[in-house]
Design a protein around this motif. Structure first.
Motif, PDB file in Angstrom:
ATOM      1  N   LYS A 103       0.843  -1.208   0.000  1.00 37.75           N
ATOM      2  CA  LYS A 103       0.000   0.000   0.000  1.00 37.75           C
ATOM      3  C   LYS A 103       0.876   1.254   0.000  1.00 37.75           C
ATOM      4  N   SER A 104       1.920   1.229   0.796  1.00 32.87           N
ATOM      5  CA  SER A 104       2.753   2.427   0.883  1.00 32.87           C
ATOM      6  C   SER A 104       3.418   2.722  -0.456  1.00 32.87           C
ATOM      7  N   THR A 105       3.865   1.667  -1.130  1.00 33.27           N
ATOM      8  CA  THR A 105       4.520   1.941  -2.422  1.00 33.27           C
ATOM      9  C   THR A 105       3.494   2.362  -3.463  1.00 33.27           C
ATOM     10  N   MET A 106       2.292   1.851  -3.353  1.00 37.17           N
ATOM     11  CA  MET A 106       1.267   2.243  -4.321  1.00 37.17           C
ATOM     12  C   MET A 106       0.931   3.724  -4.174  1.00 37.17           C
ATOM     13  N   LEU A 107       1.083   4.228  -2.959  1.00 37.89           N
ATOM     14  CA  LEU A 107       0.729   5.628  -2.727  1.00 37.89           C
ATOM     15  C   LEU A 107       1.871   6.574  -3.091  1.00 37.89           C
ATOM     16  N   LEU A 108       3.037   6.001  -3.230  1.00 43.59           N
ATOM     17  CA  LEU A 108       4.192   6.837  -3.572  1.00 43.59           C
ATOM     18  C   LEU A 108       4.124   7.243  -5.042  1.00 43.59           C
ATOM     19  N   PRO A 109       4.680   8.408  -5.355  1.00 46.55           N
ATOM     20  CA  PRO A 109       4.804   8.762  -6.777  1.00 46.55           C
ATOM     21  C   PRO A 109       5.586   7.672  -7.501  1.00 46.55           C
ATOM     22  N   ARG A 110       5.208   7.462  -8.708  1.00 46.78           N
ATOM     23  CA  ARG A 110       5.736   6.362  -9.479  1.00 46.78           C
ATOM     24  C   ARG A 110       7.243   6.309  -9.559  1.00 46.78           C
ATOM     25  N   ASP A 111       7.851   7.480  -9.790  1.00 46.64           N
ATOM     26  CA  ASP A 111       9.290   7.458 -10.048  1.00 46.64           C
ATOM     27  C   ASP A 111      10.111   7.145  -8.811  1.00 46.64           C
ATOM     28  N   GLU A 112       9.476   7.139  -7.657  1.00 45.52           N
ATOM     29  CA  GLU A 112      10.247   6.764  -6.464  1.00 45.52           C
ATOM     30  C   GLU A 112      10.142   5.264  -6.170  1.00 45.52           C
ATOM     31  N   GLN A 113       9.396   4.585  -7.025  1.00 45.31           N
ATOM     32  CA  GLN A 113       9.179   3.166  -6.745  1.00 45.31           C
ATOM     33  C   GLN A 113      10.358   2.314  -7.166  1.00 45.31           C
ATOM     34  N   GLU A 114      10.531   1.281  -6.432  1.00 39.45           N
ATOM     35  CA  GLU A 114      11.596   0.338  -6.757  1.00 39.45           C
ATOM     36  C   GLU A 114      11.044  -0.763  -7.647  1.00 39.45           C
ATOM     37  N   ASP A 115      11.948  -1.563  -8.075  1.00 39.38           N
ATOM     38  CA  ASP A 115      11.550  -2.731  -8.850  1.00 39.38           C
ATOM     39  C   ASP A 115      11.444  -3.916  -7.908  1.00 39.38           C
ATOM     40  N   PRO A 116      10.482  -4.793  -8.001  1.00 42.18           N
ATOM     41  CA  PRO A 116       9.319  -4.698  -8.897  1.00 42.18           C
ATOM     42  C   PRO A 116       8.347  -3.616  -8.428  1.00 42.18           C
ATOM     43  N   SER A 117       7.684  -3.054  -9.374  1.00 41.24           N
ATOM     44  CA  SER A 117       6.805  -1.943  -9.054  1.00 41.24           C
ATOM     45  C   SER A 117       5.609  -2.405  -8.240  1.00 41.24           C
ATOM     46  N   ALA A 118       5.013  -1.467  -7.559  1.00 47.25           N
ATOM     47  CA  ALA A 118       3.829  -1.783  -6.767  1.00 47.25           C
ATOM     48  C   ALA A 118       2.721  -2.317  -7.663  1.00 47.25           C
ATOM     49  N   GLU A 119       2.651  -1.753  -8.877  1.00 43.35           N
ATOM     50  CA  GLU A 119       1.598  -2.210  -9.795  1.00 43.35           C
ATOM     51  C   GLU A 119       1.791  -3.677 -10.139  1.00 43.35           C
ATOM     52  N   GLU A 120       3.049  -4.013 -10.342  1.00 45.60           N
ATOM     53  CA  GLU A 120       3.315  -5.403 -10.702  1.00 45.60           C
ATOM     54  C   GLU A 120       2.895  -6.327  -9.557  1.00 45.60           C
ATOM     55  N   LEU A 121       3.286  -5.940  -8.357  1.00 45.02           N
ATOM     56  CA  LEU A 121       2.945  -6.776  -7.202  1.00 45.02           C
ATOM     57  C   LEU A 121       1.431  -6.878  -7.032  1.00 45.02           C
TER      58      LEU A 121
END
Lengths: 274, 209, 209
Positions: A103-121
């Motif tokens: 949830k926390s990564t999904m709420l973060l702006p996209r470019d701060e996300q790590e791999d694998p992305s929150a969307e992928e998970l």
């Protein structure tokens, strides 16, 4: 799968949000109090099971569930259970931690996300729930089919088919007798029987030879001491015992022995007593 | 085909045992016994020429396969097999020495006898268990059966030729084994003389020395 | 009704297990398998509207009562093994994915499968070990049996409820494969736009919360 199918399509999000609200009420609607709600934890086989159930309560196609709403519901749920100070299985807590992270990564702006992305998970979680949901539904339909013993019945008391394989053994009299002969011949006891043979003992030979020596002073061949008409076996025995008797008489100084050639006839003569 | 007939058909098919018309009627709920009887007669007629018949036996109904097909359902496949050498030997020993225990058979044969061999002979109906010997271990003893005499064309066990007769017909002449043929060479010199003769022969030979 | 059909009917009536056309042909002696198959189809048609049906389950044929009469017969005859929810899920997963390893079953269910669950399914005769997967660790793989098809009234695995649809929608594919095809599908839809496009949309929507 179309964009509709993706997680966070607009109407899905809206619908899911509504459903999420709806869900909050479900516990009450279902006349479950908090405790009953918790107690159902036992009925869920692991977090995925619980998640699937929560997702279904969004009352939308599993392809359109809101993962974000789902995460909130799950975490609420775990909170409530915690508030009741009931012990939770570790895998429920691991899932809770993972979902909180998601949830926390999904709420973060996209470019701060790590791999694998929150969307992928999130998408993969959704795919898993779809698959589990599909299998659960399939299981239901499978069990609902025409099952033997419940919906359809077999013959109550079948006679059964039987192939009695019977062997007719064949053998004839000759084979039987031949077999017995074979056994007998093979196992004929190898017993060594010593037959009673006619023998002349040393004592009787001694007596006989010294008696005959007493008759004459001439040389006599050993052969002449043997009983003249005896059967061959007795003669062989007499020959042996007469020879030993001759040697004995010579040792006692009562007779002398002469033999001209090797293997030649042995002769015997009395020594005149002084 | 009406619903009642279908229900009767299914119920009798699935039933563990034959059912009376009344039992069927009550099993099928509100069916009238008269209707059930009518249904049964119709069904029996329908099945009359089929591979399965609906029959009434002592007021109770059941399905059974058509009697003329019984041979198909419980068929015996007979295969003729020649008795093995080992089994023939065991059979002969039992015939000559009965009643005899397995251990005795083995000591006569000089070879261990597998249990299967005796089973075969009993399956063939030629050998039966004739009790137990009252010695320690109480071993089972075996004897031949009347079927044995029948099959081998003997009117009694006394018809079995004795040892001397076997020897006379050459059946005691072992032929397989090289060693045994040596021995039999010596024996056959005896020219069909009695049991005692052979040692006599041997001593005759001795005289050659 | 010809003699072969009568014989098939009688044999299947009497048989205590389902039989293939080949088994029937060999049981009935000199019947040609093709004729037996024709006979089976004719009989199945004859029984189609009756109280008892002739059905094919995984190439094996048997008679059973018509499903619509279940309510009449169920009362006393219910003898179905009650399966736990876990066992029904595992059974469904095996049936729809076979052959499948235990780890694969577990990854779909998200929980460990207790050994007892598989045991129950194997004991019921619905699941069997179908060898090992030639990957590191060589895990045992499971598949369903002909008895499974029999029990659940399926002519073949193609009759599994909804299997064609599940296959078409990729719901029987592993998550990783489904994800890959989803991403690449989104890509092609994006009309030549970058990999990032679809997830981008998604995350945009997220912010709506």
């Amino acid at each position: 799968m179309t964009a509709d199918g993706l997680l966070f399509a607009d109407q899905t999000a809206a619908g899911a949000a509504a459903e999420a609200d709806d869900w909050d009420g479900i516990a009450a609607d279902d006349t479950r109090d908090n405790e009953a709600l918790y107690l159902e934890l036992d009925g869920w086989e692991g977090p995925l099971d619980l998640l699937l159930d929560l997702a279904r309560r969004q009352k939308v196609d599993l392809r359109q569930i809101s993962i974000l709403a789902l995460v909130d519901q799950y975490l609420d749920y775990i909170d409530q259970a915690g508030a009741l100070r009931l012990e939770l299985a570790a895998d429920y807590l691991v899932m809770a931690a993972w979902l909180a992270y998601l949830k926390s990564t999904m709420l973060l702006p996209r470019d701060e996300q790590e791999d694998p992305s929150a969307e992928e998970l999130a998408l993969k979680l959704q795919l898993r729930l779809q698959r589990l949901g599909a299998m659960r539904e399939a299981a239901g339909r499978l069990m609902g089919g025409d099952r033997i013993g419940r919906d359809v019945f077999l013959r109550g008391n079948p006679e059964g088919l039987e192939i009695a394989r019977k062997t007719l053994w064949r053998c004839d009299q000759f084979a039987l007798l031949e077999a017995y002969g074979r056994v007998k011949a093979r196992t004929a006891p190898a017993v060594h029987m010593v037959r009673e043979r006619p023998v002349m003992t040393l004592d009787s030979a001694l007596e006989r030879v010294s008696h005959m020596l007493g008759v004459t002073l001439d040389w006599m061949e050993l052969r002449d001491f043997l009983p003249p008409h005896a059967e061959p076996r007795l003669r062989r025995s007499a020959l042996a015992s007469s020879f030993v008797a001759a040697l004995e008489l010579a040792r006692m100084g009562r007779a002398e022995i002469a033999q001209e050639d090797v293997f030649g006839p042995m002769r015997l003569r009395r020594i005149a007593q002084k | 085909m009406n619903e009642l007939a279908r229900a009767i058909e299914a119920a009798l098919f699935a039933a563990d045992e034959p059912m009376t018309a009344d039992a069927l009627a009550s099993f099928l709920g509100d069916a009238a016994a008269g209707d059930v009887r009518t249904g049964l007669r119709e069904l029996a007629e329908h099945y009359g020429k089929r591979g399965v018949h609906l029959v009434e036996r002592g007021k109770r109904w059941h399905f059974e396969t058509a009697p003329d097909l019984a041979h198909l359902l419980r068929r015996e496949k007979e295969q003729v097999r020649r008795l093995s050498r080992a089994a023939t030997e065991v059979l002969a020993i039992i015939a000559y020495h009965e009643p005899v225990s397995r251990a005795e058979v083995e000591s006569i044969r000089g070879v261990q006898t597998s249990g299967g061999t005796l089973d075969v002979l009993m399956e063939a109906g030629w050998v039966k268990i004739a009790g137990r010997r009252e010695v320690p271990g109480r071993p089972v003893i075996y004897a031949t059966t009347p079927d044995f005499l029948d099959h081998f064309g003997l009117s009694s066990r006394r018809d079995l030729p004795g040892i001397a007769e076997l020897r006379a017909t050459g059946l005691l002449d072992p032929v397989e084994d090289a060693y045994e043929s040596l021995v039999s060479g010596a024996e056959s010199e005896g020219g069909g003389e009695g049991d005692q003769q052979a040692p006599q022969d041997a001593s005759d030979n001795d005289t050659a020395y």
